[in-house]
Design a protein around this motif. Structure first.
Motif, short mmCIF file in Angstrom:
data_model
loop_
_atom_site.label_atom_id
_atom_site.label_comp_id
_atom_site.label_asym_id
_atom_site.label_seq_id
_atom_site.Cartn_x
_atom_site.Cartn_y
_atom_site.Cartn_z
N LEU A 192 0.81 -1.22 0.00
CA LEU A 192 0.00 0.00 0.00
C LEU A 192 0.85 1.27 0.00
O LEU A 192 0.32 2.38 -0.13
CB LEU A 192 -0.92 -0.01 1.22
CG LEU A 192 -2.02 -1.09 1.23
CD1 LEU A 192 -2.71 -1.13 2.58
CD2 LEU A 192 -3.04 -0.85 0.11
N GLY A 193 2.16 1.11 0.17
CA GLY A 193 3.06 2.25 0.14
C GLY A 193 2.95 3.16 1.35
O GLY A 193 3.23 4.36 1.26
N CYS A 194 2.57 2.58 2.50
CA CYS A 194 2.37 3.42 3.68
C CYS A 194 3.08 2.91 4.94
O CYS A 194 3.04 3.57 5.97
CB CYS A 194 0.87 3.56 3.98
SG CYS A 194 0.08 2.00 4.49
N TYR A 195 3.69 1.73 4.86
CA TYR A 195 4.26 1.06 6.03
C TYR A 195 3.12 0.64 6.97
O TYR A 195 2.04 1.23 6.98
CB TYR A 195 5.25 1.92 6.80
CG TYR A 195 6.43 2.38 6.00
CD1 TYR A 195 7.35 1.47 5.49
CD2 TYR A 195 6.65 3.75 5.77
CE1 TYR A 195 8.44 1.90 4.75
CE2 TYR A 195 7.74 4.18 5.04
CZ TYR A 195 8.64 3.25 4.53
OH TYR A 195 9.71 3.68 3.80
N ALA A 196 3.38 -0.40 7.78
CA ALA A 196 2.36 -0.86 8.73
C ALA A 196 2.98 -1.85 9.71
O ALA A 196 4.01 -2.48 9.41
CB ALA A 196 1.18 -1.51 8.01
N HIS A 197 2.36 -1.96 10.86
CA HIS A 197 2.74 -3.00 11.82
C HIS A 197 1.51 -3.41 12.62
O HIS A 197 0.48 -2.73 12.61
CB HIS A 197 3.86 -2.52 12.76
CG HIS A 197 3.45 -1.42 13.69
ND1 HIS A 197 3.67 -0.08 13.40
CD2 HIS A 197 2.82 -1.43 14.91
CE1 HIS A 197 3.23 0.66 14.39
NE2 HIS A 197 2.71 -0.13 15.33
N VAL A 198 1.62 -4.54 13.32
CA VAL A 198 0.52 -5.04 14.14
C VAL A 198 0.50 -4.31 15.47
O VAL A 198 1.51 -4.26 16.18
CB VAL A 198 0.66 -6.56 14.38
CG1 VAL A 198 -0.36 -7.03 15.42
CG2 VAL A 198 0.46 -7.33 13.08
N LYS A 199 -0.66 -3.76 15.81
CA LYS A 199 -0.79 -3.07 17.10
C LYS A 199 -1.32 -4.02 18.17
O LYS A 199 -0.90 -3.96 19.33
CB LYS A 199 -1.72 -1.87 16.96
CG LYS A 199 -1.82 -1.06 18.25
CD LYS A 199 -2.61 0.22 18.05
CE LYS A 199 -2.64 1.03 19.35
NZ LYS A 199 -3.40 2.29 19.19
N SER A 200 -2.26 -4.88 17.81
CA SER A 200 -2.78 -5.88 18.75
C SER A 200 -3.24 -7.10 17.98
O SER A 200 -3.61 -6.99 16.81
CB SER A 200 -3.93 -5.31 19.59
OG SER A 200 -5.04 -4.99 18.75
N LEU A 201 -3.20 -8.24 18.65
CA LEU A 201 -3.50 -9.52 17.99
C LEU A 201 -4.28 -10.43 18.93
O LEU A 201 -3.92 -10.58 20.10
CB LEU A 201 -2.18 -10.20 17.57
CG LEU A 201 -2.26 -11.67 17.12
CD1 LEU A 201 -3.06 -11.78 15.82
CD2 LEU A 201 -0.85 -12.23 16.91
N HIS A 202 -5.34 -11.04 18.40
CA HIS A 202 -6.17 -11.98 19.17
C HIS A 202 -6.40 -13.23 18.33
O HIS A 202 -6.89 -13.13 17.19
CB HIS A 202 -7.51 -11.33 19.53
CG HIS A 202 -8.41 -12.19 20.36
ND1 HIS A 202 -8.20 -12.39 21.71
CD2 HIS A 202 -9.52 -12.89 20.04
CE1 HIS A 202 -9.16 -13.20 22.18
NE2 HIS A 202 -9.96 -13.51 21.19
N ARG A 203 -6.02 -14.40 18.86
CA ARG A 203 -6.31 -15.65 18.16
C ARG A 203 -7.71 -16.11 18.55
O ARG A 203 -7.97 -16.45 19.69
CB ARG A 203 -5.27 -16.72 18.48
CG ARG A 203 -5.45 -17.98 17.64
CD ARG A 203 -4.17 -18.79 17.47
NE ARG A 203 -3.65 -19.28 18.71
CZ ARG A 203 -2.41 -19.76 18.88
NH1 ARG A 203 -1.57 -19.75 17.86
NH2 ARG A 203 -2.01 -20.21 20.04
#
Length: 303
Positions: A192-203
């Motif tokens: 998407l050309g914006c960079y990103a990372h995971v802030k929170s994760l729930h399985r």
């Protein structure tokens, strides 16, 4: 309660935990083993310390069924922070790149099909992948940047379920074994050309086990060493739900438990299929079906 041994009880089954943030998967295993005075325990699929959701703990003979839960599909719901890349691909790391670009919802949806089906995925630098015998995260912590090879992953579904605000979106993913949600977020940001990372994760679920049906660590603490946790124990057979069940006689069960082929009743399996044999609904062995017999690879000592 199971039989008590000097180094723990001989107790078998699954205890499903709804893991909170701030604790490692191994710490959950150790706490459950201590609370239940269990002789043996293990988990079926690591969650990062800050991740939450279903963590299935196998006790005793159920540890022999762990590979079947590890291999099963899993569902994740996760929040992605747009506009920032971190060195860990999640919110625990340092921001290493930023962008003012923000994709529209339609642009995000248009990009998601690239991450479904059979894909190749490079695990994060901070991951448990082994590089020349060492964990990648240990090398990363030492300041080494290593080349991690891409690995195949099956992604059944990946959907945008919510746009919280300009900087945050919520995605849901169903995938097979070995998927890194952090890599999905990182690579989506790159596309998407914006960079990103995971802030929170729930399985949300893992194989037959669901987070909403799991018990809390507070309850584990509250009932520790009382024997009352046994009421929450699920049969080890739940770890075999993805395999065909073949019934056998007591005589065949005795042969199977000694590692020998045993006759089984089969109707919907083919030569060479992996299956499990049961006697009165209890697992006897896992193995390969051949010409009316199960050739065992794992046997269960629960009789």
């Amino acid at each position: 309660m199971g039989r008590r041994r000097k180094n723990g009880r001989d107790i078998s089954g699954w205890l499903v935990i709804n893991k909170p943030a701030g604790i490692t998967s191994n710490a959950v295993v150790n706490k459950v083993r201590w609370a239940m005075d269990a002789k043996k325990a293990g988990h079926a699929g690591t969650l990062d310390p800050e991740a939450t959701g279903v963590l299935a703990i196998a006790l005793g003979e159920a540890t022999k069924t762990v590979p079947y839960i590890t291999d099963a599909q899993k569902a994740y719901r996760f929040t992605v922070r747009l506009g920032q890349a971190t060195n860990t691909d999640d919110a625990e790391g340092e921001v290493i790149a930023e962008s003012d670009t923000r994709p529209t919802d339609d642009e995000i949806r248009a990009a998601l099909p690239q991450f479904t089906g059979d894909i190749m995925q490079i695990p994060p630098q901070f991951s448990a992948v082994k590089i020349d015998g060492q964990r990648a995260y240990k090398l990363a912590r030492a300041g080494e940047e290593v080349e991690i090879k891409a690995r195949p992953l099956w992604v059944e579904e990946l959907e945008l379920v919510e746009r919280i605000d300009e900087d945050h979106i919520v995605l849901e993913m169903i995938c097979g074994k070995g998927g890194y949600v952090r890599s999905i977020a990182r690579d989506l940001g790159a596309v998407l050309g914006c960079y990103a990372h995971v802030k929170s994760l729930h399985r949300v679920w893992s194989g037959p086990f669901e987070a909403e049906d799991g018990i809390t660590m507070d309850l584990v603490e509250e009932l520790a060493k009382t024997g009352d946790l046994d009421a929450y124990l699920r049969p080890l057979e739940q770890g075999l739900e993805d395999l065909p069940e073949l019934r056998c006689t007591p005589e065949a069960a005795a042969r199977l438990r000694h590692g020998n082929p045993g006759m089984v009743l089969a109707s919907d399996v083919e030569y060479g299929d992996e299956a499990w044999a049961s006697l009165d609904g209890k697992a006897v062995a896992v193995g390969v079906y051949k010409s009316g017999e199960l050739h065992p690879s794992r046997v269960f000592n629960t009789a």
